[in-house]
Design an enzyme around this catalytic site. Structure first.
Site, PDB file in Angstrom:
ATOM      1  N   LEU A  15       0.829  -1.211   0.000  1.00 56.93           N
ATOM      2  CA  LEU A  15       0.000   0.000   0.000  1.00 56.93           C
ATOM      3  C   LEU A  15       0.864   1.262   0.000  1.00 56.93           C
ATOM      4  CD1 LEU A  15      -2.753  -1.087   2.555  1.00 56.93           C
ATOM      5  CD2 LEU A  15      -2.978  -0.888   0.090  1.00 56.93           C
ATOM      6  N   LYS A  65      15.279  -6.727   2.596  1.00 57.20           N
ATOM      7  CA  LYS A  65      15.727  -5.698   3.542  1.00 57.20           C
ATOM      8  C   LYS A  65      17.196  -5.875   3.956  1.00 57.20           C
ATOM      9  CE  LYS A  65      11.199  -4.546   5.405  1.00 57.20           C
ATOM     10  NZ  LYS A  65      10.396  -4.281   6.600  1.00 57.20           N
ATOM     11  N   ASN A  85      14.925  -0.481   5.142  1.00 55.74           N
ATOM     12  CA  ASN A  85      13.667  -0.387   4.382  1.00 55.74           C
ATOM     13  C   ASN A  85      13.515   0.934   3.628  1.00 55.74           C
ATOM     14  OD1 ASN A  85      13.043   1.334   6.495  1.00 55.74           O
ATOM     15  ND2 ASN A  85      10.923   0.675   6.606  1.00 55.74           N
ATOM     16  N   GLY A 132      11.088 -13.593  12.312  1.00 57.31           N
ATOM     17  CA  GLY A 132      11.225 -13.278  10.887  1.00 57.31           C
ATOM     18  C   GLY A 132      11.955 -11.967  10.667  1.00 57.31           C
ATOM     19  N   VAL A 134      11.058  -8.811  10.374  1.00 55.04           N
ATOM     20  CA  VAL A 134      10.744  -7.563  11.089  1.00 55.04           C
ATOM     21  C   VAL A 134      11.027  -7.690  12.597  1.00 55.04           C
ATOM     22  CG1 VAL A 134       8.288  -8.011  11.633  1.00 55.04           C
ATOM     23  CG2 VAL A 134       9.035  -5.694  11.098  1.00 55.04           C
ATOM     24  N   ASN A 154       9.694 -19.156  18.746  1.00 57.31           N
ATOM     25  CA  ASN A 154       9.617 -19.343  17.295  1.00 57.31           C
ATOM     26  C   ASN A 154       9.609 -20.824  16.961  1.00 57.31           C
ATOM     27  OD1 ASN A 154       9.659 -18.086  14.615  1.00 57.31           O
ATOM     28  ND2 ASN A 154      11.599 -19.169  14.366  1.00 57.31           N
ATOM     29  N   LYS A 159      16.394 -20.080  14.681  1.00 59.46           N
ATOM     30  CA  LYS A 159      16.210 -18.651  14.374  1.00 59.46           C
ATOM     31  C   LYS A 159      16.038 -17.843  15.659  1.00 59.46           C
ATOM     32  CE  LYS A 159      13.796 -18.772  10.022  1.00 59.46           C
ATOM     33  NZ  LYS A 159      12.658 -18.123   9.374  1.00 59.46           N
ATOM     34  N   VAL A 214       1.473  -7.645  13.856  1.00 61.35           N
ATOM     35  CA  VAL A 214       2.164  -6.832  12.850  1.00 61.35           C
ATOM     36  C   VAL A 214       1.392  -6.846  11.521  1.00 61.35           C
ATOM     37  CG1 VAL A 214       4.293  -6.752  11.487  1.00 61.35           C
ATOM     38  CG2 VAL A 214       4.414  -7.076  13.949  1.00 61.35           C
ATOM     39  N   GLY A 237      -1.148  -4.001  12.594  1.00 61.55           N
ATOM     40  CA  GLY A 237       0.091  -3.352  12.166  1.00 61.55           C
ATOM     41  C   GLY A 237      -0.098  -2.124  11.298  1.00 61.55           C
TER      42      GLY A 237
HETATM   43  P1  ATR Z   1      10.564 -13.305   6.886  1.00 61.14           P
HETATM   44  O1  ATR Z   1      10.920 -13.175   5.452  1.00 61.14           O
HETATM   45  O2  ATR Z   1      10.111 -12.038   7.506  1.00 61.14           O
HETATM   46  O3  ATR Z   1      11.608 -13.999   7.693  1.00 61.14           O
HETATM   47  P2  ATR Z   1       9.050 -15.693   6.960  1.00 61.14           P
HETATM   48  O4  ATR Z   1      10.315 -16.439   6.778  1.00 61.14           O
HETATM   49  O5  ATR Z   1       7.917 -16.010   6.032  1.00 61.14           O
HETATM   50  O6  ATR Z   1       9.242 -14.150   6.900  1.00 61.14           O
HETATM   51  O7  ATR Z   1       8.560 -16.019   8.441  1.00 61.14           O
HETATM   52  C1  ATR Z   1       8.233 -15.082   9.390  1.00 61.14           C
HETATM   53  C2  ATR Z   1       7.914 -15.824  10.668  1.00 61.14           C
HETATM   54  O8  ATR Z   1       6.695 -16.572  10.541  1.00 61.14           O
HETATM   55  C3  ATR Z   1       8.975 -16.828  11.114  1.00 61.14           C
HETATM   56  O9  ATR Z   1       9.115 -16.665  12.488  1.00 61.14           O
HETATM   57  C4  ATR Z   1       8.329 -18.156  10.775  1.00 61.14           C
HETATM   58  O10 ATR Z   1       8.734 -19.219  11.609  1.00 61.14           O
HETATM   59  P3  ATR Z   1       9.976 -20.182  11.218  1.00 61.14           P
HETATM   60  O11 ATR Z   1      11.214 -19.424  11.585  1.00 61.14           O
HETATM   61  O12 ATR Z   1       9.777 -21.397  12.029  1.00 61.14           O
HETATM   62  O13 ATR Z   1       9.851 -20.429   9.740  1.00 61.14           O
HETATM   63  C5  ATR Z   1       6.897 -17.861  11.052  1.00 61.14           C
HETATM   64  N1  ATR Z   1       6.013 -18.823  10.408  1.00 61.14           N
HETATM   65  C6  ATR Z   1       5.636 -18.846   9.115  1.00 61.14           C
HETATM   66  N2  ATR Z   1       4.787 -19.884   8.899  1.00 61.14           N
HETATM   67  C7  ATR Z   1       4.633 -20.517  10.087  1.00 61.14           C
HETATM   68  C8  ATR Z   1       3.888 -21.664  10.520  1.00 61.14           C
HETATM   69  N3  ATR Z   1       3.126 -22.359   9.676  1.00 61.14           N
HETATM   70  N4  ATR Z   1       3.969 -22.025  11.827  1.00 61.14           N
HETATM   71  C9  ATR Z   1       4.727 -21.330  12.694  1.00 61.14           C
HETATM   72  N5  ATR Z   1       5.461 -20.234  12.346  1.00 61.14           N
HETATM   73  C10 ATR Z   1       5.415 -19.844  11.057  1.00 61.14           C
END
Ligand code: ATR
Length: 277
Positions: A15, A65, A85, A132, A134, A154, A159, A214, A237
């Site tokens: 957006l 980022k 960003n 992740g 952010v 997490n 991570k 968020v 967010g």
């Molecule tokens: P980014 O690019 O910001 O890192 P991402 O990798 O899609 O985004 O994931 C952001 C967060 O969502 C991570 O903490 C991810 O957990 P993992 O580190 O275990 O991958 C979490 N996440 C995404 N899908 C998930 C799911 N199905 N169950 C639990 N956590 C999830």
């Protein structure tokens, strides 16, 4: 006509163009702000376009980022936040040497979103879900506001452990366990899809907590809906997004005669603009 971009992959959902184009118009600036889906290999060229004047400024979103950083002349971010960003040309009128600068406005965006609703972090027990892109910006922002503890959980343990190396005060919690907290923040992508559910037993959480997500599209994730049903305070967010954009706009509009840049308005009309999608 000046040109600005937000780059990411995917980028359809962004957006930022709506918001920045509105603000350019409001401030009588002849500029256009577009979104562009890019591949990692295109990043260097796009950033070079800032140096050669084809592009004035760039916002960066998932997943670039971090990967933009090597192509910048200077970064104005805390060491442990490897996340930029906002990219713009920092002009030095005395030496005439211009630098491509990178900044992180998510940190301020998160802080302002809490100030906006007068939520005071001082002494609070914070529980973060996710590790992740952010998440480090949010931890950094929180630490500056003096919580009593920041817990983090997490799904992928490694991570969370990587984050603890950067922020040693973090208390890691096993995924699926929920400890006592005042404020819980969802930084995972769970909630973007309608059937996404976090492993939380909402009935086991006491009353009067603050749930922050968020995610702002959908406006209310299941996480926020379940919390709202039980009378907890909720916040999505959206304001974090608006405030990070406001700070980016300020950086974009710094000029010799506008040393602090322009702070664009955040009012009903601006917020309404983001509702119509
Ligand atoms: P980014 O690019 O910001 O890192 P991402 O990798 O899609 O985004 O994931 C952001 C967060 O969502 C991570 O903490 C991810 O957990 P993992 O580190 O275990 O991958 C979490 N996440 C995404 N899908 C998930 C799911 N199905 N169950 C639990 N956590 C999830």
């Amino acid at each position: 006509m000046k040109k600005y971009l937000v780059i990411g992959n995917p980028i359809d959902h962004s957006l930022s163009p709506k918001l920045h184009n509105y603000w350019f118009k409001e401030n009588n600036i002849k500029a256009i702000y577009e979104k562009k889906q890019v591949e990692e290999t295109e990043i260097e060229g796009i950033i070079a376009d800032i140096r050669n004047g084809k592009i004035e400024g760039i916002n960066v979103t998932v997943p670039f980022k971090k990967s933009v950083i090597p192509f910048l002349d200077k970064v104005d971010i805390p060491d442990k936040i490897q996340s930029v960003n906002t990219i713009y040309l920092e002009k030095n009128n005395i030496t005439g040497s211009n630098k491509i600068a990178g900044c992180n406005t998510d940190i301020l965006g998160f802080k302002y979103s809490l100030e906006n609703i007068k939520y005071n972090i001082k002494g609070k027990k914070i529980f973060i879900l996710g590790a992740g892109g952010v998440t480090p910006s949010i931890i950094y922002s929180l630490e500056e506001m003096g919580p009593s503890i920041i817990m983090l959980s997490n799904r992928t343990k490694e991570k969370a452990e990587n984050l603890k190396r950067l922020f040693p005060q973090l208390e890691l919690v096993k995924w699926g366990d929920i400890k006592n907290f005042d404020m819980i923040i969802n930084t995972t992508s769970l909630g973007l899809k309608e059937n996404d559910n976090l492993p939380i037993n909402y009935d086991q959480i006491g009353s009067g907590k603050f749930f922050y997500d968020v995610i702002y599209n959908p406006k209310k994730t299941n996480f926020l809906l379940e919390a709202e049903k039980r009378g907890h305070q909720i916040e999505n967010g959206k304001m974090m997004f608006v405030y990070q954009a406001q700070e980016a706009f300020r950086l974009f509009t710094i000029a010799p005669n506008v040393r602090m840049g322009l702070i664009p308005s955040i009012n009903k009309k601006v917020l309404q603009l983001l509702e119509n999608d």
